[in-house]
Structures are given as structure tokens and as C-alpha cells.
Design an enzyme around this catalytic site. Structure first.
Site, PDB file in Angstrom:
ATOM      1  N   CYS A   1     -20.821   3.564 -12.519  1.00 48.54           N
ATOM      2  CA  CYS A   1     -21.470   4.758 -13.046  1.00 48.54           C
ATOM      3  C   CYS A   1     -22.961   4.750 -12.791  1.00 48.54           C
ATOM      4  CB  CYS A   1     -21.259   4.839 -14.549  1.00 48.54           C
ATOM      5  SG  CYS A   1     -19.554   4.705 -15.039  1.00 48.54           S
TER       6      CYS A   1
ATOM      7  N   ASN B   1     -23.273   4.764 -19.430  1.00 49.29           N
ATOM      8  CA  ASN B   1     -22.696   3.681 -18.616  1.00 49.29           C
ATOM      9  C   ASN B   1     -22.306   2.558 -19.562  1.00 49.29           C
ATOM     10  OD1 ASN B   1     -23.407   5.130 -16.384  1.00 49.29           O
ATOM     11  ND2 ASN B   1     -24.913   3.661 -15.617  1.00 49.29           N
TER      12      ASN B   1
ATOM     13  N   GLU C   1     -14.476 -15.122   2.823  1.00 51.68           N
ATOM     14  CA  GLU C   1     -15.393 -13.984   2.872  1.00 51.68           C
ATOM     15  C   GLU C   1     -15.025 -13.040   4.024  1.00 51.68           C
ATOM     16  OE1 GLU C   1     -17.317 -12.579   0.981  1.00 51.68           O
ATOM     17  OE2 GLU C   1     -18.732 -11.432   2.175  1.00 51.68           O
TER      18      GLU C   1
END
Ligand code: G6P
Length: 613
Positions: A2, A102, A486
Site C-alpha cells: 500500500c 497502511n 536467487e
């Protein structure tokens, strides 16, 4: 995640707010909304989908234009699906108070029942609407100012929030408060821009005030008052945002992710600068100086993080044990706090985070502090919550990372971990000669990354041959096992290809069953202690007709006999190799995503900064 923008000043608020929301788009969101306060009224418009849709909707909405005070929000759904009703801003029952939020109100269900018993009717499924009603309840019941009503409501709330509130009855005023979710106030000339992220502020001013947890601000065009939510006045210092708007823009690259991949030589150089003394063969980390004695004596390190930063932590485990001989554990931040970890005064916990706002990482850090650990941070965003809650730390200096898939922050995390491990290693036992080898190796790294980047076109061509495959494997050993993880994560995140990363030897304990004709298997195999072993693993894949893409050390002709494609990285000491070997994997992921028509800068379902647990 948000995003919040609020405005009070002399400009058209709606323009400032929409522009601010666009700057926050990179954080990831699924709906957006705006509320303008004008002529004693609040006008709200909100919708699921992109900000462009909201912007179009409000074009013909007269009430939204002409006001100079307002709040706006991008939502990433936590309570209730992403739709118009659940989008923020939310209002109280009278629709005279509106708020953007938020974070998560954990006790919203209890509060909702309490309010329903008093006759409140709710429209949405959100926790935020409950907070709006609660503020409204205090406001109307006590006939008090908006800020007092906000304070009363927040005292009843458990959970996290960054909120900005307006009332139709108190023109020209916005109230902002935070606990556990970032909120920054840009202080311009006769105007204020409140945002959850500096990118929405920087084009207006570099002067900012960072609200701390349990603090709030009452802002009007003429000035701002700051206080705790218990109404104790607080004096805040105005600080400077270090990043420019130019740094935040795309700089001619097609995507932020590609720009950030290509920025790596420069940011790694910045991250190293002033920290390596090649004359004295020393590492200087100013942020750790005041705890250095304590640090040298620690008996255990716990590295905690999420996502890509967790992979950096895994590399860190190898670095700290190998170079500094300190027993090191790596913990998913989300697991750490719930499993009663053994932490004592001989333990240092290092929270690794690009944003410095990841809720799980922050909670893990707080847990460790409570248990008496030395709390350290390896963080990119200056002034972020994690950075401010540590005893000491080292900033990455990677600049703003806008691309949702983390790239340059990862390489800088590896750089900082290496510097820390070398600093500790040298103070504990490392010889001058080893130190020199590593420091010289580190100073060469930025140019070596540039060499790898020079192969981007070749990597694109190689990747192009395999983008049709829906399953990939990434394998590595030792320092390069976390790099394999990764590489797989990057590919998943932005191209939606399923990929698994594994220590290469583990493949034969199950995943080998997946290998079939033509399946792409990426081996991260630079020259190192386990090189011969990894060649055997490559043979195992070849025998099952998998296609082999090898990342190898320049000059290694041997591997050509085994691999279908070889991408070379320059030679460097093994502990530094992940900083180089990850770069081709970032490029593979990027080119695969582009070839598959994926929106690299807005990958589905992902958020840049996850500020909820
Ligand atoms: C999100 C992002 C990841 C990131 C992780 C940790 O999931 O999508 O790219 O690695 O959060 O973020 P941090 O800001 O703490 O490094």
C-alpha cells in the site's frame, strides 16, 4: 504494498496526489482512491486496478477538482478482495471523516462488533473502515477535534498503521499518525506532502520529517504540530532526502529492473567507497565503530531477512564463518520470532533489508533486541524503520531500488557482508596477506560486474532458446548455492516460469526425477574448491538429456565439453564470486520475462515492500 499520499497547500491537491500515487506504483497495488476536502465537503473516488483508471474516472468529477487538501492511497489487499468498496479512502458512518491506512488493525474484529452494537453499519470487509468508524465515534461522541478523536481511537487499536485522516468539518487540516508503517512528511513552502515513501515527496521538496512509531502530526498550510498519540508534544527535526528525482526515474532503460542491473558497477563502487583502505589494508565501517569491541567478541551471529535479502543472508553465513570464523545462523524473519530462538548477550542479530520496512524482518529484530542481542542492520533506505531500530549498522548506498525484483540491493548486501566479515576476520585472526587479496579483489569487482553486463545480448540470445520451457533448475555449491536460489527466485518473480534452486549435490536426492529431454538446468560453477564435484553433477544432468547453461570462470575451457552454453564471469577470490555470478542470472530472468511479454516492473501479485506480516 500500500501507498499513502496526503497534501495540504496552495496547489490543486488532486494533481499532486495522483502524481504521488504514480510514483508509488512500483510498490505494487491492486486498487487506488482519492479524497478531496473542499467547501466543507469530502469527495471520494476509488476503483480497483491501475492509477490510470482512477485518473480517468476523476477527470469529469468536478468535486474532486479545485480543492487544495486531500488524501490518496494505493491498496494491496489484506482484508477483503481488491474492489471499489474495499479500496481506500474509507469513511466513518457520517461520511464526514475519511482516512487512508497502511498496515493491519489486528483487533478490528472486536472493535467492529463493539461498533456494530452501537449501531454502526459497515460497507467494506476492511479493517481500515473499522478504524474510520472508531475515529468518527469518538469525534461525534465527545464533540472534539479530529486529532483528539484520532488519538482516542488509536489508543484502542492494536496492530500497525500509517494513517492520514481528513474531516469535512475541519477545513484545511490533515492528521497523520504512525505505528509500524512508515510515514514521511515533506515540508515545502506553504505546503506539506505526506507519504509512505520518499519517492512521492522528492519532486516537491527534499526537506522531510520522519514520524516515529506512536507519533502524529496535525498539518495545515500554515504549519505543523507534532505529538505522541498520547498528546505529548514532540519536536521533530527537518532532515534531507538524499535521493534526487532523476535517480528515481528510468534513465532511458526500458524497465527499472534493467536500469538497476546496469547500475551495479556504480552502486557497488559507491557501497565500497571510503570503506576500504588499501594502504593500511583495513576495512572502515563508520556505522559499526561504536559497537566494534562488542562485535569482535560475539559468539554467534544470526542473520535474518526475507526474500532476496534472505539469500544474501545465506551467502553471509558462508562469509562470516569462512572469513571471520564466527558461528552464523540464517533465519527467515517470519519464522524467527515464533520459534523461541536462543539469543543471549553473546549474540548479534543482523537484519538485512533493502527497504528497511519489511514487517517480518522488523519484528524479528525487535524480538532479538528484547532478548538482549546486539541489533545490527544492513539496510538500503536511510532513515527507514529497521535502520532506526538497530544499535548500529551499515547502509548499502545502492540508491532507490524501484524494480520489484531486487537486484542491485542484493549485490550491495553481499558487498557489505563481505566488508563486515573481513573487518571482523582481520581483528580476530586473518593474515595481512589474505586481507590484501580480498580487498584488492573487492576493488576490482565493479569493473568485473561491468564485464559481465557487456554480455547482456548474448545472454538474451541464450535465454531466448529456453523461454518456452516451464520448469528450470538452478544449481550451485558452496558460496554459489545461495546464488542458485536467487537465480531461481528472479526467474519465478518476473517471468512466472517455475524454477527451483538447489545445492547441486542435492539434485540426486529427488529433483533429478524432473530432468527430461531439453529441460534447462543452470549451473553456477565458477572455479572454486567444489569445481570438480559440480562437473560430476553436470554429467548427471547431461546423462538425462537436460540442457546445461553454465556460469563459469573466464578461461575455463574444460566446462565447454559438458555445457550447451557457457556464460563467463571474471576470476576473483571464491568468497566474492556470488557478486559476479548472480549478474548473469539476473539478466537471464530479465530477458526471459521480456521474451514472454511479462510486465517486468509490475510483476503480478508481488509487492516491493511487504509491510504486513
Ligand atoms: C518483497 C520483495 C522482495 C524482497 C523482500 C524483502 O517480497 O518482493 O524482492 O527481497 O520483500 O524486502 P526487503 O526490503 O526487506 O529487502
Amino acid at each position: 504494498m500500500c501507498g499513502i499520499v496526503g497534501y495540504v497547500g496552495g496547489k490543486e491537491a488532486c494533481d499532486v496526489l495522483i502524481e504521488g500515487l504514480k510514483r508509488l506504483e512500483y510498490r505494487g497495488y491492486d486498487s487506488a482512491g482519492i479524497c478531496i476536502q473542499r467547501d466543507g465537503e469530502l469527495s471520494i473516488d476509488k476503483c480497483p486496478g491501475r492509477i490510470a483508471v482512477l485518473s480517468e474516472r476523476i477527470e469529469g468529477n468536478e468535486a474532486i477538482h479545485g480543492g487544495t487538501v486531500g488524501i490518496a492511497h494505493t491498496r494491496w489487499a489484506t482484508h477483503g478482495e481488491p474492489n471499489e468498496v474495499n479500496a481506500h479512502p474509507h469513511t466513518d458512518g457520517t461520511k464526514r471523516i475519511a482516512l487512508v491506512h497502511n498496515g493491519i488493525i489486528e483487533n478490528y474484529s472486536t472493535l467492529k462488533t463493539y461498533l456494530q452494537d452501537k449501531g454502526h453499519v459497515f460497507e467494506s470487509e476492511t479493517d481500515t473502515e473499522v478504524l474510520a468508524h472508531l475515529i468518527g465515534e469518538f469525534h461525534d461522541d465527545g464533540d472534539i477535534t479530529l486529532e483528539l478523536a484520532v488519538q482516542s481511537a488509536l489508543r484502542e487499536v492494536s496492530g500497525t498503521y500509517g494513517i492520514v485522516v481528513v474531516s469535512a468539518d475541519e477545513p484545511g487540516k490533515i492528521v497523520a499518525a504512525r505505528k509500524g508503517s512508515p510515514l514521511i512528511i515533506g515540508v515545502g513552502k506553504d505546503e506539506y506532502v505526506v507519504a509512505s515513501d520518499a519517492s512521492a515527496i522528492i519532486e516537491h521538496t527534499a526537506n522531510v520529517v520522519y514520524l516515529n512509531d506512536n507519533e502524529m502530526a496535525v498539518i495545515s498550510r500554515d504549519g505543523m504540530r507534532t505529538m505522541t498519540i498520547d498528546n505529548v508534544p514532540v519536536t521533530k527535526e527537518i532532515e534531507q532526502i538524499e535521493w534526487s528525482l532523476e535517480q528515481i526515474a528510468k534513465d532511458g532503460f526500458e524497465h527499472f529492473m534493467l536500469k538497476e542491473i546496469f547500475e551495479q558497477p556504480e552502486v557497488v563502487r559507491t557501497s565500497l567507497s571510503g570503506r576500504i583502505d588499501l594502504r593500511e589494508m583495513r576495512v572502515q565501517l563508520g556505522g559499526l565503530e561504536h559497537v566494534s569491541r562488542e562485535l569482535v567478541r560475539v559468539r554467534k551471529l544470526i542473520l535474518t531477512a526475507c526474500g532476496t535479502a534472505w539469500h544474501a543472508a545465506l551467502v553471509g553465513e558462508y562469509l562470516f564463518e569462512d572469513l571471520a570464523r564466527i558461528p552464523t545462523e540464517v533465519e527467515y524473519a517470519s519464522e524467527f520470532r515464533y520459534r523461541n530462538p536462543i539469543v543471549d548477550e553473546g549474540t548479534a542479530v543482523v537484519a538485512i533489508s533493502q527497504s528497511g520496512e519489511t514487517a517480518d524482518t522488523l519484528a524479528a529484530l525487535q524480538e532479538a533486541r528484547q532478548k538482549g542481542a546486539l541489533a545490527l542492520g544492513i539496510v538500503n533506505v536511510v532513515g527507514s524503520t529497521i535502520a532506526r531500530q538497530t544499535d548500529a549498522g551499515v547502509y548499502l548506498h545502492a540508491g532507490p531500488e524501484i524494480g520489484v525484483a531486487s537486484t542491485k540491493a542484493f549485490t550491495c548486501q553481499l558487498v557489505v557482508e563481505t566488508l563486515m566479515a573481513l573487518m571482523l576476520g582481520r581483528r580476530r585472526f586473518m593474515s595481512q596477506a589474505s586481507m590484501e587479496r580480498y580487498l584488492r579483489g573487492l576493488s576490482d569487482i565493479p569493473d568485473q560486474i561491468a564485464e559481465v553486463l557487456g554480455q547482456s545480448d548474448t545472454i538474451r540470445q541464450i535465454t531466448g532458446e529456453y523461454v518456452g520451457f516451464d520448469n528450470w533448475l538452478f544449481l550451485g555449491r558452496g558460496y554459489n548455492y545461495p546464488v542458485a536460489l536467487e537465480g531461481a527466485l528472479k526467474l519465478k518473480e518476473i517471468s512466472y516460469i517455475h524454477a527451483e534452486g538447489l545445492p547441486a549435490a542435492e539434485m540426486k536426492h529427488g529433483p533429478i526425477a524432473l530432468i527430461h529431454d531439453g529441460m534447462p538446468v543452470v549451473f553456477v560453477a565458477p572455479r572454486c574448491a567444489t569445481y570438480d564435484k559440480i562437473l560430476s553433477n553436470i554429467e548427471e544432468v547431461r546423462a538425462r538429456k537436460g540442457k546445461i547453461l553454465a556460469i563459469a570462470t573466464v578461461g575455463d575451457e574444460e566446462i565447454r565439453k559438458f555445457a550447451d552454453h557457457v556464460i563467463y564471469v571474471p576470476d576473483c577470490p571464491a568468497p566474492l564470486s556470488p557478486i559476479l555470478t548472480v549478474v548473469p542470472l539476473q539478466l537471464i530472468a530479465y530477458h526471459a520475462a521480456v521474451a514472454r511479454g511479462c510486465n517486468v516492473d509490475k510483476p503480478r501479485n508481488l509487492a516491493k515492500s511487504v509491510t504486513v506480516e
